[in-house]
Enzyme design. Structure first.
Site, short mmCIF file in Angstrom:
data_model
loop_
_atom_site.label_atom_id
_atom_site.label_comp_id
_atom_site.label_asym_id
_atom_site.label_seq_id
_atom_site.Cartn_x
_atom_site.Cartn_y
_atom_site.Cartn_z
N ASP A 1 0.77 -1.25 0.00
CA ASP A 1 0.00 0.00 0.00
C ASP A 1 0.80 1.30 0.00
O ASP A 1 0.78 2.09 -0.94
CB ASP A 1 -1.00 -0.01 1.17
CG ASP A 1 -0.39 -0.41 2.51
OD1 ASP A 1 0.82 -0.63 2.58
OD2 ASP A 1 -1.15 -0.51 3.50
N GLU B 1 -11.01 -6.81 8.78
CA GLU B 1 -9.64 -6.83 8.27
C GLU B 1 -9.58 -7.41 6.86
O GLU B 1 -8.75 -7.00 6.05
CB GLU B 1 -8.71 -7.63 9.19
CG GLU B 1 -8.16 -6.83 10.35
CD GLU B 1 -7.24 -5.70 9.94
OE1 GLU B 1 -7.72 -4.71 9.34
OE2 GLU B 1 -6.03 -5.77 10.20
N THR C 1 1.88 8.65 5.53
CA THR C 1 0.96 7.51 5.63
C THR C 1 0.37 7.37 7.04
O THR C 1 -0.66 6.74 7.22
CB THR C 1 1.66 6.20 5.20
OG1 THR C 1 0.67 5.18 5.04
CG2 THR C 1 2.70 5.75 6.22
C1 DMJ Z 1 -1.04 3.04 9.83
O1 DMJ Z 1 -0.03 2.79 10.74
C2 DMJ Z 1 -0.49 3.56 8.55
O2 DMJ Z 1 -1.52 4.17 7.88
C3 DMJ Z 1 0.12 2.49 7.72
O3 DMJ Z 1 0.54 2.93 6.46
C4 DMJ Z 1 -0.79 1.33 7.50
N1 DMJ Z 1 -1.94 1.40 8.29
C5 DMJ Z 1 -1.84 1.79 9.64
C6 DMJ Z 1 -3.22 1.95 10.21
O4 DMJ Z 1 -4.11 1.05 9.73
#
Ligand code: DMJ
Length: 855
Positions: free
Chosen positions: A285, A379, A483
């Site tokens: 992702d 999930e 992120t």
């Molecule tokens: C977060 O720690 C960040 O967004 C990460 O990139 C993936 N997802 C978690 C939360 O779900």
């Protein structure tokens, strides 16, 4: 007005440009004039919820890393049962406080922010002998410090400010210290980082207890550039950005050239792909997210070019609006699984940044309907929107996409979606000491965890969703969200000279502000609610009557009529292919399922379309179900319970006769400590309940006590192998060497049968054996069903019809199950359980519902 946005969806015409005010493209300016009558109190509600969550952390948990909201105490690593990879986020550095710093500013809690910064400076140290995830520490802690520093300097330096006057860039200095502690992870020949580092001893030091790993996930290696580049540029120290760039270069080099896709797990030493499934969720992702945002933040067009190449591949192979389905990177017309994970819910938000609103609206609508059905996004969920893995750790991705879509469209629908998130959290996750993760959305049970991203991200996106510009203490459009939703100033590339080695291409002369704006801002973001609504309406009835959404066709196949004049169904039968109606949502009422579904043939050609494949690829490991067969009287082998295997311990699929023994319940029942009834377990098969610690820990305790096998029973009520796909238990990073006894997992419904048998009859003997070798089935072993799980849909004129509720007589999806003769139905009990499933990693963690860790 600064308006230098180069719309990223353009073919990169020119290389680099100065920092861009990228969020200006969305009609944020419309915010103040937008009517939001019904939602004026939602912002207050979000603030109240934040105070409850953050207040509980500070009251019950600080300085621990995380709050345990059910126990009302802090989670301190080493003092609580080991949860495996999940614990690698915990570095004894007050994770939740650091992760929350910039949220306090966004939510206008400025006194609390000032106090929080003081505490971090006073209390938080990084010289800890703890092995942590490089990815998690980067996005949560380094990102948290940098976001906090960006907010602190913004408050301090604005005209006539009295805030933070005392602040001397301490958070930035702490970030530098932490950055240097993460750098040893990059000491590999490839430049891809190790997944874990010891904060005190690095990686290869004998005291480090890490450095033996050979793999990491793509997102783990590819989600460093924003924080590391920000650190380099804020400090004028190029080393961080150079390492992050190098890792990105390797991932780009290693992409599959034919498809432009990347796999999920890569070998950090030689760069070979270890897992070649390719999606936009767990494991990959934020690699895509960081390519796009690195372009926005750093103005380096090479990142946009790479992003565009990947994006085109994603839209070609992975996106089947409204679904996003993982494929095999080398054979991308093949879907590798029939379910999606919740992490991919961030993707519509990224598509908004990319300017691709239509698929963003479609996928978001699908996600919304899944959340309406299950209260939260599980999930993992199937293409029929059933729960595949029921956990919900309060993830923020869906709120994130909701915010970006609202910003882009101005459609109040997204405010209603935001309100539904708020209501679900209050209704189903709120507990007296904070908010608790949901262990299983089907039962609503809670888990004793409140991850730090809940405070870092969820409240930021929800608060911003319901806020006017005037509600915010600064201009949010001046920042890029990492992120983890930490805020990095877009001025970074223009206000500081880029490190000489860190510019890939030179900047062109800036033309008029719209010259690179593609597509036009005016047409893309019309601030016309009907724009999004028209797209959404097509997906309104995904769930409910006629509820499943068949992925669009991947490719067509044609079945010629047989010379003998056999009907196609008969022909299929003669080939050993049985057509079966799908269990749920088929809309079929009676009759022979396959025949009823088939239209008459036309022109001698019987047309079917292959709409999705879940195929065992060479890399995929086939999950071979296990049987717990109760063989003692009065059962005498007639009761056979379907169980899941483990990836470690004895491989029952290779064991001809299985393992027989009497079932004895372990004490403690969790088997998280050495059994107190070791003498009773000696030579028998131990029974233990899932949860509290890893399967590997339980298995070791039971084996050391002398058990010859172990059966773990699910602790979630109401699960069964008929409803929930089987998974393989994994060691989850913990040592599994030396564990040699067979280990099997029973869902709670099957578990209850066994427990009742033991309670009623005391001496109960079972055989643990591969499913097709259970007693009485020996002769049939050769007829095991082929786990192809090919779904076919008869092509008819309705293909062109919009998605929507289907009438009962409408040709619907049927499932084509390939079996050998006489064995059709072998997999019916749990078709998914026969699939070869591939796991995924996220931040070094096993994020694959098919490879569940015990807690
Ligand atoms: C977060 O720690 C960040 O967004 C990460 O990139 C993936 N997802 C978690 C939360 O779900």
């Amino acid at each position: 007005m600064r308006f230098t946005t180069k719309w990223p969806s353009c073919t990169a015409r020119g290389p680099s440009a100065p920092a861009r005010d990228f969020t200006s493209f969305v009609p944020w300016a419309l915010g103040s004039s937008r009517p939001r009558p019904a939602f004026s109190s939602a912002r207050e509600q979000v603030l109240e919820m934040f105070d409850h969550a953050f207040g509980s952390y500070m009251k019950y948990a600080y300085p621990a890393d995380e709050l345990m909201p059910l126990s009302c105490r802090g989670r301190i690593r080493g003092l609580e049962p080991n949860r495996g990879d999940i614990d690698d986020s915990l570095g004894k550095f007050s994770l939740t406080l650091v992760d929350t710093l910039d949220t306090l500013v966004v939510l206008n809690r400025l006194d609390e922010f000032e106090e929080a910064v003081r505490r971090v400076i006073l209390d938080v140290r990084f010289d800890n002998d703890v092995v942590v995830s490089v990815f998690e520490t980067n996005i949560r802690v380094l990102g948290g410090l940098l976001g906090g520093h960006a907010m602190a300097t913004m408050l301090r330096d604005r005209p006539a400010s009295e805030r933070m006057a005392w602040y001397k860039d301490e958070l930035l200095h702490m970030a530098r210290d932490l950055g240097h502690r993460l750098l040893p992870a990059f000491n590999t020949t490839s430049g891809l980082p190790y997944p874990r580092v010891n904060l005190r001893y690095g990686v290869l030091n004998p005291l480090s207890r890490t450095g033996t790993e050979s793999d990491t996930c793509t997102a783990c290696a590819g989600t460093m550039i924003l924080e590391f580049a920000a650190l380099s540029r804020m400090l004028g120290e190029a080393v961080f950005e150079e390492h992050a760039r190098r890792a990105l270069d390797v991932l780009w080099e290693k992409r599959q050239r034919g498809s432009d896709l990347v796999g999920t797990v890569i070998n950090i030493h030689n760069g070979d792909w270890v897992r070649r499934d390719s999606g936009v969720g767990a494991g990959i992702d934020s690699y895509y997210e960081y390519l796009m945002k690195a372009y926005i933040l750093l103005g380096d067009a090479v990142f946009l070019q790479r992003f565009n190449a990947h994006y085109a591949a994603i839209m070609k192979y992975i996106s089947q609006p409204p679904l996003l389905l993982s494929v095999h990177m080398h054979n991308p017309t093949v879907s590798v699984r029939g379910w999606m994970d919740s992490l991919l819910a961030f993707f519509p938000g990224l598509q908004v940044l990319r300017g691709d609103l239509k698929p963003a609206i479609e996928t978001h609508e699908m996600l919304y309907q899944v959340t309406k059905k299950h209260k939260f996004l599980p999930e993992a969920f199937t293409t029929e929107f059933r729960v595949h893995w029921g956990q919900h750790p309060l993830r923020p991705e869906f709120a994130e996409s909701t915010y970006f879509l609202y910003k882009a469209t101005g459609d109040p629908h997204y405010l209603r979606v935001g309100k539904s998130i708020v209501d679900s959290l209050n209704g189903h996750a709120r507990v007296p000491c904070g908010f608790a993760a949901v262990q299983d959305v089907r039962t609503g049970t809670h888990e004793d965890r409140m991850d730090s991203f809940f405070l870092a991200e969820m409240f930021k996106y929800l608060f911003l969703l319901f806020s006017e510009k005037a509600d915010l203490p600064f201009n949010i459009d001046d920042y890029v969200f990492t992120t983890e939703a930490h805020l990095l100033p877009v001025t970074l590339s223009s206000s500081r000279p880029a490190c000489p080695t860190n510019v890939t291409v030179a900047a062109p002369a800036e033309e008029d502000p719209f010259s690179y704006t593609c597509p036009s801002l005016q047409t893309l973001f019309p601030n016309n609610p009907a724009f999004a609504q028209g797209i959404r309406d097509r997906y309104k009835y995904l769930i409910g009557a006629g509820g499943s959404h068949a992925p669009t066709s991947v490719r067509g196949i044609e079945l010629p009529l047989h010379d003998s004049g056999l009907e196609p169904i008969e022909l299929l039968k003669s080939m050993g292919i049985t057509l079966m109606a799908m269990g749920e949502g088929s809309g079929r009422e009676s009759g022979t399922p396959g025949q009823q579904a088939m239209p008459t043939s036309e022109g001698g050609v019987y047309r079917v379309k292959l709409v999705a494949e879940v195929l065992t690829t060479p890399e995929a490991e086939t999950l071979v179900p296990v049987a717990v067969q109760i063989i003692s009287p009065p059962f005498l082998g007639r009761t056979v319970l379907t169980a899941g295997p483990a990836k470690f311990g004895m491989d029952l699929s290779k064991n001809e006769h299985g393992v027989k023994g009497r079932v004895v319940r372990s004490a403690p029942y969790s088997a998280c400590g050495p059994p107190t009834n070791g003498a009773e377990l000696q030579g028998h098969i131990a029974l233990a309940v899932r949860g509290d610690c890893m399967f590997a820990v339980k298995a070791r305790h039971l084996q050391e006590a002398g058990a010859i096998g172990a059966i773990f029973i699910d602790h979630s009520e109401g699960t069964s192998s008929e409803e929930t796909p089987l998974f393989q238990m994994v060691g989850d990073g913990g040592p599994v060497d030396g564990i040699s006894i067979p280990l099997v997992f029973l869902f709670s419904k099957e578990g209850r049968v066994l427990v009742k048998a033991v309670d009623d009859h005391h001496n109960v003997d079972v055989l643990l054996v591969s499913r097709h070798k259970q007693l009485g089935q020996e002769g049939k072993a050769a007829h095991r069903a082929i786990a192809m799980n090919i779904k076919i849909r008869v092509a008819d004129e309705s293909d062109a019809a919009p998605v929507g509720p289907r009438s009962a007589d409408h040709t619907d999806t049927i499932e084509l199950l390939l079996t050998t003769e006489g064995m059709s139905g072998m997999c019916q009990e749990s078709v998914d359980g026969c699939k070869g499933l591939q796991g995924q990693q996220k931040g070094g963690a096993s994020a694959d519902p098919s490879e569940c860790q015990s807690p």
